[in-house]
Design a protein around this motif. Structure first.
Motif, PDB file in Angstrom:
ATOM      1  N   THR A   1       0.803  -1.219   0.000  1.00 36.58           N
ATOM      2  CA  THR A   1       0.000   0.000   0.000  1.00 36.58           C
ATOM      3  C   THR A   1       0.841   1.276   0.000  1.00 36.58           C
ATOM      4  O   THR A   1       0.642   2.163  -0.840  1.00 36.58           O
ATOM      5  CB  THR A   1      -0.940   0.013   1.218  1.00 36.58           C
ATOM      6  OG1 THR A   1      -1.669  -1.211   1.269  1.00 36.58           O
ATOM      7  CG2 THR A   1      -1.921   1.179   1.131  1.00 36.58           C
ATOM      8  N   HIS A   2       1.753   1.400   0.930  1.00 31.82           N
ATOM      9  CA  HIS A   2       2.506   2.645   1.042  1.00 31.82           C
ATOM     10  C   HIS A   2       3.431   2.841  -0.158  1.00 31.82           C
ATOM     11  O   HIS A   2       3.642   3.977  -0.604  1.00 31.82           O
ATOM     12  CB  HIS A   2       3.303   2.672   2.340  1.00 31.82           C
ATOM     13  CG  HIS A   2       3.868   4.027   2.670  1.00 31.82           C
ATOM     14  ND1 HIS A   2       3.168   5.206   2.465  1.00 31.82           N
ATOM     15  CD2 HIS A   2       5.068   4.399   3.195  1.00 31.82           C
ATOM     16  CE1 HIS A   2       3.908   6.231   2.841  1.00 31.82           C
ATOM     17  NE2 HIS A   2       5.068   5.773   3.275  1.00 31.82           N
ATOM     18  N   TYR A   3       3.967   1.757  -0.692  1.00 29.58           N
ATOM     19  CA  TYR A   3       4.795   1.886  -1.891  1.00 29.58           C
ATOM     20  C   TYR A   3       3.962   2.455  -3.041  1.00 29.58           C
ATOM     21  O   TYR A   3       4.415   3.347  -3.761  1.00 29.58           O
ATOM     22  CB  TYR A   3       5.374   0.525  -2.281  1.00 29.58           C
ATOM     23  CG  TYR A   3       6.243   0.597  -3.523  1.00 29.58           C
ATOM     24  CD1 TYR A   3       7.587   0.954  -3.428  1.00 29.58           C
ATOM     25  CD2 TYR A   3       5.718   0.342  -4.788  1.00 29.58           C
ATOM     26  CE1 TYR A   3       8.385   1.038  -4.561  1.00 29.58           C
ATOM     27  CE2 TYR A   3       6.505   0.432  -5.923  1.00 29.58           C
ATOM     28  CZ  TYR A   3       7.835   0.782  -5.806  1.00 29.58           C
ATOM     29  OH  TYR A   3       8.625   0.880  -6.932  1.00 29.58           O
TER      30      TYR A   3
ATOM     31  N   CYS B   1      -8.486   6.738  -1.700  1.00 23.64           N
ATOM     32  CA  CYS B   1      -9.189   7.539  -0.690  1.00 23.64           C
ATOM     33  C   CYS B   1      -8.333   8.714  -0.218  1.00 23.64           C
ATOM     34  O   CYS B   1      -7.142   8.808  -0.512  1.00 23.64           O
ATOM     35  CB  CYS B   1      -9.558   6.664   0.500  1.00 23.64           C
ATOM     36  SG  CYS B   1     -10.702   5.336   0.083  1.00 23.64           S
ATOM     37  N   GLU B   2      -8.969   9.605   0.550  1.00 21.68           N
ATOM     38  CA  GLU B   2      -8.227  10.738   1.104  1.00 21.68           C
ATOM     39  C   GLU B   2      -7.164  10.269   2.087  1.00 21.68           C
ATOM     40  O   GLU B   2      -6.084  10.863   2.187  1.00 21.68           O
ATOM     41  CB  GLU B   2      -9.179  11.710   1.792  1.00 21.68           C
ATOM     42  CG  GLU B   2      -8.477  12.918   2.376  1.00 21.68           C
ATOM     43  CD  GLU B   2      -9.440  13.934   2.975  1.00 21.68           C
ATOM     44  OE1 GLU B   2      -8.951  14.896   3.616  1.00 21.68           O
ATOM     45  OE2 GLU B   2     -10.669  13.776   2.810  1.00 21.68           O
ATOM     46  N   HIS B   3      -7.475   9.212   2.818  1.00 22.61           N
ATOM     47  CA  HIS B   3      -6.539   8.650   3.796  1.00 22.61           C
ATOM     48  C   HIS B   3      -6.350   7.160   3.504  1.00 22.61           C
ATOM     49  O   HIS B   3      -7.275   6.481   3.076  1.00 22.61           O
ATOM     50  CB  HIS B   3      -7.076   8.793   5.217  1.00 22.61           C
ATOM     51  CG  HIS B   3      -7.545  10.163   5.569  1.00 22.61           C
ATOM     52  ND1 HIS B   3      -6.693  11.162   5.978  1.00 22.61           N
ATOM     53  CD2 HIS B   3      -8.794  10.711   5.548  1.00 22.61           C
ATOM     54  CE1 HIS B   3      -7.397  12.270   6.225  1.00 22.61           C
ATOM     55  NE2 HIS B   3      -8.664  12.024   5.962  1.00 22.61           N
ATOM     56  N   TYR B   4      -5.140   6.667   3.741  1.00 18.33           N
ATOM     57  CA  TYR B   4      -4.948   5.218   3.703  1.00 18.33           C
ATOM     58  C   TYR B   4      -4.056   4.801   4.862  1.00 18.33           C
ATOM     59  O   TYR B   4      -3.224   5.566   5.362  1.00 18.33           O
ATOM     60  CB  TYR B   4      -4.371   4.747   2.364  1.00 18.33           C
ATOM     61  CG  TYR B   4      -2.930   5.132   2.076  1.00 18.33           C
ATOM     62  CD1 TYR B   4      -1.867   4.395   2.583  1.00 18.33           C
ATOM     63  CD2 TYR B   4      -2.636   6.223   1.253  1.00 18.33           C
ATOM     64  CE1 TYR B   4      -0.550   4.728   2.294  1.00 18.33           C
ATOM     65  CE2 TYR B   4      -1.323   6.572   0.967  1.00 18.33           C
ATOM     66  CZ  TYR B   4      -0.282   5.814   1.488  1.00 18.33           C
ATOM     67  OH  TYR B   4       1.023   6.158   1.211  1.00 18.33           O
TER      68      TYR B   4
ATOM     69  N   GLY C   1       3.874   0.044   8.509  1.00 16.58           N
ATOM     70  CA  GLY C   1       4.429   1.082   9.362  1.00 16.58           C
ATOM     71  C   GLY C   1       3.482   1.549  10.447  1.00 16.58           C
ATOM     72  O   GLY C   1       3.815   2.451  11.218  1.00 16.58           O
ATOM     73  N   ASP C   2       2.299   0.954  10.508  1.00 19.28           N
ATOM     74  CA  ASP C   2       1.247   1.347  11.443  1.00 19.28           C
ATOM     75  C   ASP C   2       1.057   2.865  11.425  1.00 19.28           C
ATOM     76  O   ASP C   2       1.094   3.540  12.444  1.00 19.28           O
ATOM     77  CB  ASP C   2       1.586   0.885  12.865  1.00 19.28           C
ATOM     78  CG  ASP C   2       0.424   1.093  13.830  1.00 19.28           C
ATOM     79  OD1 ASP C   2      -0.738   1.111  13.376  1.00 19.28           O
ATOM     80  OD2 ASP C   2       0.685   1.258  15.044  1.00 19.28           O
TER      81      ASP C   2
ATOM     82  N   ALA D   1     -10.616  -0.266  15.149  1.00 15.60           N
ATOM     83  CA  ALA D   1     -10.566   0.437  16.430  1.00 15.60           C
ATOM     84  C   ALA D   1      -9.489   1.521  16.440  1.00 15.60           C
ATOM     85  O   ALA D   1      -9.742   2.662  16.853  1.00 15.60           O
ATOM     86  CB  ALA D   1     -10.324  -0.557  17.566  1.00 15.60           C
ATOM     87  N   ARG D   2      -8.288   1.203  15.952  1.00 15.70           N
ATOM     88  CA  ARG D   2      -7.212   2.196  15.977  1.00 15.70           C
ATOM     89  C   ARG D   2      -7.473   3.330  14.980  1.00 15.70           C
ATOM     90  O   ARG D   2      -7.129   4.486  15.248  1.00 15.70           O
ATOM     91  CB  ARG D   2      -5.871   1.527  15.716  1.00 15.70           C
ATOM     92  CG  ARG D   2      -5.593   1.104  14.287  1.00 15.70           C
ATOM     93  CD  ARG D   2      -4.351   0.257  14.155  1.00 15.70           C
ATOM     94  NE  ARG D   2      -4.587  -1.077  14.687  1.00 15.70           N
ATOM     95  CZ  ARG D   2      -3.722  -2.081  14.588  1.00 15.70           C
ATOM     96  NH1 ARG D   2      -2.552  -1.885  14.005  1.00 15.70           N
ATOM     97  NH2 ARG D   2      -3.995  -3.269  15.089  1.00 15.70           N
ATOM     98  N   LEU D   3      -8.092   2.999  13.837  1.00 18.51           N
ATOM     99  CA  LEU D   3      -8.354   4.045  12.846  1.00 18.51           C
ATOM    100  C   LEU D   3      -9.500   4.951  13.274  1.00 18.51           C
ATOM    101  O   LEU D   3      -9.508   6.142  12.934  1.00 18.51           O
ATOM    102  CB  LEU D   3      -8.643   3.420  11.479  1.00 18.51           C
ATOM    103  CG  LEU D   3      -7.437   2.757  10.827  1.00 18.51           C
ATOM    104  CD1 LEU D   3      -7.816   2.103   9.513  1.00 18.51           C
ATOM    105  CD2 LEU D   3      -6.308   3.764  10.612  1.00 18.51           C
TER     106      LEU D   3
END
Length: 237
Positions: A99-101, A136-139, A144-145, A172-174
């Protein structure tokens, strides 16, 4: 304005034929230019194989004008030939993977602008798993949490793919990190396709879409539709 298709993973098989066939139809039919972006599979040197799998899948669904663009890193995201091809495409599909790549590869590049131009001209922009996340606006980057800015095709939202297997564990964390942001949980072999306005979405495939919003968790099964909760504004730019 075109359409958006977000898929929860385990693409290119099973019940994914339903949303993908509909995306082909929305793009203009079997002869519409369909281009696959395999960048998310590049870190483990899987981009070529993943691209071929995608091409084989869509040809099996009747698409005739299918090609994989060699967009695998930030340099190729600025390649004029690739950018031109994406600008003219009617269906652009971002494969899953890292994802981050993928987010870093597309961020600020000319290819991202080409996606926006194609969408503004009526194209379908689609992505599965990592591909859906970065639209999306956020991923969320599980490696890397961390939460990062996406391409913004779906403002005020964050996708949780593979929701029925492990994606639900991120909720929960998001919810803590992204207050006021709509979380969209997508099961594997499941997609949500918008109506071209970003307001109304249809659930297609095998599983369900789960929305986390305003302290509520609402599940929409395949065949059902939903509108963006809490706002009358379009999801897309």
């Amino acid at each position: 304005m075109g359409y958006l298709l977000l898929e929860g993973g385990a693409e290119f098989g099973g019940r994914m034929a339903e949303p993908d066939r509909l995306a082909i139809a929305r793009a203009g039919g079997p002869d519409a230019a369909l281009r696959l972006i395999p960048a998310a599979a590049a870190p483990d040197r899987n981009a070529v194989r993943a691209g071929r799998n995608g091409e084989r899948w869509f040809r099996g669904l009747g698409a005739r004008n299918v090609a994989v663009v060699p967009l695998v890193d930030a340099a190729s995201a600025d390649d004029p030939t690739i950018v031109s091809e994406l600008s003219r495409a009617r269906l652009i599909y971002l494969l899953g993977g890292f994802t981050h790549y993928l987010g870093q590869t597309l961020a600020g590049g000319a290819a991202a602008q080409a996606l926006r131009a194609a969408h503004a001209a009526g194209a379908v922009i689609a992505g599965s798993s990592a591909g859906a996340m970065v639209l999306c606006e956020h991923y969320y980057d599980p490696a890397g949490d961390a939460v990062h800015a996406g391409l913004g095709f779906v403002p005020g939202a964050c996708v949780l793919p593979h929701h029925d297997t492990f994606g639900h564990k991120w909720a929960a964390r998001l919810l803590e990190r992204l207050p006021g942001v709509l979380l969209i949980g997508l099961d594997e072999q499941t997609g949500v396709l918008d109506d071209g306005t970003g307001r109304a979405w249809q659930v297609l495939g095998r599983g369900a879409a789960t929305l986390y919003w305003g302290g509520l968790v609402t599940r929409y099964a395949a065949g059902e539709g939903f509108e963006r909760p809490g706002s009358s504004a379009p999801l897309q730019t």
